[in-house]
Enzyme design. Structure first.
Site, PDB file in Angstrom:
ATOM      1  N   ARG A   1     -21.161  12.254  11.526  1.00 23.24           N
ATOM      2  CA  ARG A   1     -22.033  11.742  10.744  1.00 23.24           C
ATOM      3  C   ARG A   1     -22.615  10.864  11.197  1.00 23.24           C
ATOM      4  NH1 ARG A   1     -15.461  11.200   7.860  1.00 23.24           N
ATOM      5  NH2 ARG A   1     -15.431  13.255   7.150  1.00 23.24           N
TER       6      ARG A   1
ATOM      7  N   LEU B   1      -7.075  11.341   7.261  1.00 25.52           N
ATOM      8  CA  LEU B   1      -5.463  11.415   6.971  1.00 25.52           C
ATOM      9  C   LEU B   1      -4.386  11.573   7.970  1.00 25.52           C
ATOM     10  CD1 LEU B   1      -6.973  13.885   4.972  1.00 25.52           C
ATOM     11  CD2 LEU B   1      -6.424  11.999   3.998  1.00 25.52           C
TER      12      LEU B   1
ATOM     13  N   LEU C   1      -0.895   7.251   2.314  1.00 26.13           N
ATOM     14  CA  LEU C   1      -0.713   7.550   3.257  1.00 26.13           C
ATOM     15  C   LEU C   1       0.215   7.246   4.650  1.00 26.13           C
ATOM     16  CD1 LEU C   1      -2.866  10.681   4.041  1.00 26.13           C
ATOM     17  CD2 LEU C   1      -0.631  10.666   3.149  1.00 26.13           C
ATOM     18  N   ALA C   2      -0.857   6.330   5.034  1.00 26.04           N
ATOM     19  CA  ALA C   2       0.060   5.118   5.319  1.00 26.04           C
ATOM     20  C   ALA C   2       1.263   4.241   4.837  1.00 26.04           C
ATOM     21  CB  ALA C   2      -0.821   4.256   6.435  1.00 26.04           C
ATOM     22  N   GLY C   3       1.199   3.566   3.824  1.00 27.99           N
ATOM     23  CA  GLY C   3       2.022   2.700   3.242  1.00 27.99           C
ATOM     24  C   GLY C   3       3.387   4.170   2.666  1.00 27.99           C
TER      25      GLY C   3
ATOM     26  N   GLY D   1       1.311  -1.103   0.367  1.00 22.39           N
ATOM     27  CA  GLY D   1      -0.187  -0.324   0.287  1.00 22.39           C
ATOM     28  C   GLY D   1       1.183   0.778   0.138  1.00 22.39           C
TER      29      GLY D   1
ATOM     30  N   ARG E   1     -16.031   7.197  13.382  1.00 22.70           N
ATOM     31  CA  ARG E   1     -15.026   8.947  12.543  1.00 22.70           C
ATOM     32  C   ARG E   1     -15.638   9.857  12.580  1.00 22.70           C
ATOM     33  NH1 ARG E   1     -11.875  11.164   7.970  1.00 22.70           N
ATOM     34  NH2 ARG E   1     -13.051   9.637   6.854  1.00 22.70           N
TER      35      ARG E   1
END
Ligand code: FAD
Ligand code: SF4
Ligand code: FES
Lengths: 638, 251
Positions: free
Chosen positions: A330, A441, A43-45, A40, A435
């Protein structure tokens, strides 16, 4: 099985500092001897691959798109949270921690949430240093805005393309390492299995999507940063390629899957307009800063929105939740919309939407100001629907958006398989049952830039003497054969129905029975139907082309095969949680005025599930949640 | 509505391709262009043919993965739009539409409408970044950037890397793509330190990748879905000459 969350000792504010102080280190000279696989490049990867590459490990990074820059993080619009308190409106790490924990309905770990809020400060610094052009005040300082569920302005943004700019920053950092040779990039490669040796994660099996070749890659640790599985609903705000296969196959190799049924339904996406539709486009939540949400006060209203006078409109969020109004979280906003739509007040050709109205904001602030803030979103709306939202209200509708569930991880972001880490949306941590906007992000980025570099080093410190892992080990051969057999099986079915048909049918089942609202009968029914559908799939799916060439249908078929199993587990998870919390609204558990009724006495735990085999019932393992810093309160936004 | 499609089919990089005719009837004009191709593919699969391979992912106009030549125009007739954001309402009932892959020497065809754009990644890895290590950045607001500058940098940073500029250019030049990144970085204080090295390296990589030279026809700007301005190319040229000048002086 007992789950050890490995929360460090000490007061909340010092846990992370304490961990870092104690964590083991790897000598720079030894890092070259250690191989790392990152699956991946969102952003994380990208951030973890760049960070570890920069530190001197041998990193291989994989993604299924043609370039790492296209990972789904690119699509995030609204912004990223950080408790910088630049606005002097009383924000702090503690307040962000409280908002996040409360927003998640007290179904996340205190220590994780606190750490995310703490690291948020560094993320903005890191991104700005990389050249991310965040919005600025006229004086040159960073600007921010407010997002759903909070009362301070802590959301940093780059117009309506925050995810794009953050991802480009991380992608550029990654490409810098690729240029230096510390990271090897494998785009258009899909991970199809995890390889474990003696119980530890030691590598992966991937399919080269250009050639169809099956490859083995070995390493001392495997990091999954493969994003969310919300596309299981077919119609969702996610990119077409998003899937749950990597985490699911790791699950089958022993990694527990936590809270799979907590899928966030976003209140402001564009409504479905027909059967041919492939996705629902999100309109950023930031629009709710200036847009007012309403439906006609009268059922089956046929007048155009601008012909409906003010006193015949129902601003239901402002009515029901005066403190937060249009910025209610949400889950609450989505449910309130569904409630009005189900009650017959929906608008649009399919009566499946509500209005998001900017007329008041345009009158007060001028069209130019609104254009500057949200121009691209208005253009996008025009392109997709053909309507001009400067002249009449937008039509919006709830749609599947984000998976709070994912692989269970401890405080170190390690799964129950030693050496296998899960970062970003692929893990279950930090968001609880719901969330808050702009926290994802953030989570994906801090996992990769600031948390995992320490925790993975801590793990790798013990691997220095392991020596190279050989991809010739029998475990690799076995996994490779299993992957090849699965592909062959799918190709051999040669049935009559397309993969998309199955995906759409599954998605509809989940929307109806494991979507915004769930109940016992519905969930039991859905489990039976999913099983039937899965059987039908294995008898009647048609995957065209060949197994050993580029073949998008085959890619989709593998992902949908996993979706049946994930969908079933989602229903199981929802069925065993006899309470309403966050994204999980069980119709049996609500107050007389239709609000969610949480049950802390019995359900204050994380549900982690173990795979027990093809026809076995999943096994539930509970991680109790304890709250020391703040006591769970009923979430009220009234 | 009904459409006649002429689609480029090519088995793989080595094979020769050809245009194949397909007819679709009863389409909804609210469909996106890619949903129309999905519909075609469903039909092909059921009829036992191989579906048309095309690249796409976000279907929101932001990932840059989709893209094809539609009636000879990159991303089709609508200005500043990616293929995924193009809807059938932009076409007439009964129209014949020619669909081909992006063509450029640096973008070899992989299959049908899919092309290899990895050259863009290599351009970025040659210098399209700020060399900052993780974890030690100074406080973000300590470096003020004027609103105007941030917005201008954003205008350049908004490039989605789709490659329409290259496909449109008669020389197959990547000048718009490369210059957008160079401008983005050159405008911001963070990117200033490496500006000389960055522009020299990126331009040199662009040449290595077999992209053509920019001859200022400005077709790229017209077809760019993000409306990236050709002024970026002017800035890149300025930065390049400046870098040559300073480099001679060893600066
Ligand atoms: C439309 C939209 C708007 C959003 N807006 C916001 C926002 O404003 N603020 C916010 O905080 N969050 C937002 N989110 C949520 C946020 O974008 C995501 O949660 C976050 O970007 C996830 O990042 P990630 O790195 O975990 O995964 P992703 O960015 O999804 O990356 C996943 C990566 O894994 C790779 N991958 C997956 N499976 C495999 C496999 N089997 N083999 C190889 N590679 C694989 C993919 O190629 C990709 O590189 C939004 C989400 C959507 C859908
Ligand atoms: S400059 Fe425009 S056309 Fe070229 S790659 Fe970027 S977005 Fe696409
Ligand atoms: S599919 Fe992402 S830009 Fe078109």
């Amino acid at each position: 099985m007992i789950l050890d969350s490995k929360i460090p000792q000490g007061p909340l504010e010092q846990k992370w500092a304490y961990y870092k102080k104690k964590a083991k280190l790897v000598n720079p000279a030894n890092r070259k001897k250690l191989d790392v696989i990152v699956v991946g490049t969102g952003l994380a990867g990208s951030s973890i691959a760049a960070s570890l590459g920069e530190m001197g490990y041998n990193v291989k990074a994989f993604c299924f798109q043609d370039s790492p820059r296209r990972a789904h993080s690119v699509a995030a619009q609204g912004g990223v949270n950080a408790a910088k308190n630049y606005k002097n409106d009383g924000d702090s790490v503690y307040r962000m921690f409280v908002d996040t924990l409360k927003g998640g309905d007290f179904r996340a770990r205190e220590a994780n949430v606190y750490r995310m809020a703490e690291c948020s400060l560094n993320l903005i610094d890191q991104a700005v240093a990389q050249g991310v052009p965040f919005g600025r005040e006229y004086g040159g300082y960073l600007n921010n805005r407010s997002f759903g569920g909070v009362q301070v302005s802590r959301t940093f943004y780059a117009r309506g393309q925050t995810g794009q700019q953050l991802l480009l920053g991380a992608y550029q950092a990654l490409m810098r390492q690729v240029g230096k040779g510390s990271v090897q990039l494998f785009s258009r490669h899909e991970m199809l299995d995890l390889v474990t040796i003696d119980g530890k994660a030691r590598g992966i099996i991937v399919r080269n999507l250009d050639t169809g070749d099956i490859e083995r890659h070995a390493a001392h640790t495997v990091i999954l940063a493969t994003g969310g599985y919300g596309k299981i609903y077919y119609l969702s705000t996610l990119a077409m390629g998003c899937n749950g296969s990597a985490i699911w196959r790791a699950h089958k190799k022993g990694a527990l899957m936590a809270s799979p049924s907590w899928i966030q339904v976003h209140p402001t996406s564009l409504p479905q307009s027909g059967d041919y539709q492939s996705k629902l486009t999100l309109m950023s939540e930031s629009l709710r800063n200036d847009g007012r949400i309403w439906v006609p006060a009268k059922q089956d209203e046929n007048r155009a929105p601008n012909d409906i006078p003010e006193n015949e409109r129902d601003y239901y969020l402002e009515r029901r939740y005066p403190a937060f109004g249009n910025l209610a979280p949400r889950d609450i906003s989505s449910r309130a919309a569904k409630e009005r739509i189900d009650a017959g007040f929906g608008i649009g050709p399919l009566k499946n939407a509500v209005y998001l109205d900017f007329s008041k904001a345009i009158k007060e602030q001028g069209k130019d100001k609104i254009k500057e803030k949200y121009g691209n979103l208005f253009e996008m709306y025009l392109k997709i629907t053909g309507y001009d939202a400067y002249k009449e209200p937008m039509m919006i509708s709830p749609s599947a958006h984000f998976s709070m569930g994912g692989l269970w991880v401890d405080y170190e972001l390690m799964t129950t398989v030693p050496g296998l880490f899960a970062l970003g949306e692929a893990n279950f941590a930090d968001h609880g049952a719901n969330r808050l906007g702009a926290n994802s992000l953030l989570q994906a980025s801090v996992d990769g830039y600031f948390i995992a570099p320490y925790t993975i080093a801590n793990y790798l410190a013990d691997e220095i003497h392991t020596g190279k892992i050989s991809p010739d080990a029998p475990e690799f051969e076995q996994a490779e054969n299993a992957v090849k057999n699965q592909i062959q099986d799918l190709m051999n079915i040669k049935g009559t129905k397309t993969v998309d048909y199955f995906h759409k049918t599954l998605g509809k089942l989940l929307y109806d029975y494991c979507g915004l609202a769930r109940n016992e009968d519905g969930l039991k029914y859905a489990i039976q139907e999913i099983r039937k559908l899965k059987q039908e799939f294995y008898k009647d799916v048609r995957v065209s082309g060949q197994g050993n060439t580029m073949n998008a249908e085959l890619e989709k078929a593998g992902r949908v095969a996993d979706y049946f199993e994930i969908g079933e587990l989602m229903c199981y998870d929802a069925l065993t949680r006899n309470e309403s919390c966050g994204a999980h609204f069980r119709e049996e558990y609500q107050t007389p005025d239709g609000e969610a009724m949480r049950n802390d006495a019995e359900y204050q735990f994380i549900s982690a599930w173990a795979w027990t085999g093809e026809n076995g019932e999943p096994e539930l393992v509970k991680e109790p949640l304890t709250f020391e810093e703040i006591q769970p309160t009923v979430r009220s936004y009234k | 509505m009904d459409l006649h499609l002429k689609i480029w089919r090519q088995k793989d990089k080595q094979s020769e391709g050809k245009l194949v005719n397909y007819d679709l009837k009863g389409l909804n004009s609210h469909m996106s262009f890619l949903e129309m191709l999905d519909t075609l593919n469903e039909k092909l699969i059921v009829e036992g043919d191989e579906p048309v391979e095309f690249d796409h992912d976000c279907r929101e106009g932001i990932c840059g993965q989709c893209g094809m030549m539609i009636n000879g125009i990159a991303h089709g007739p609508l200005k500043n739009t990616t293929t995924c954001q193009l809807h059938l309402r932009s076409f007439k009932d009964g129209e014949t539409i020619l669909i081909e892959p992006f063509r450029a020497e640096a973008f070899p065809v992989k299959k049908d409408l899919k092309v290899d754009r990895s050259a863009f990644d290599r351009i970025i890895s040659s210098g399209g970044f700020v060399s900052v290590n993780t974890g030690q950045a100074p406080d973000a607001t300590a470096i003020p950037v004027t609103h105007q500058t941030a917005e201008e940098a954003f205008d350049s940073a908004a490039c989605i890397g789709c490659g329409a500029c290259v496909a449109t250019c008669k020389n197959g030049s990547a000048a718009l793509f490369t210059s957008a990144k160079i401008s983005h970085m050159a405008l911001l204080p963070q990117g200033k330190e490496e500006r000389n090295k960055r522009v020299l390296d990126m331009v040199s990589q662009m040449d290595t990748e077999l992209f053509g030279h920019c001859s200022n026809t400005e077709a790229c700007e017209v077809e760019c879905p993000q409306g990236i301005s050709v002024l970026n190319i002017a800035r890149m040229n300025f930065e390049y000459n400046r870098a040559l000048f300073f480099n001679k002086k060893g600066g």
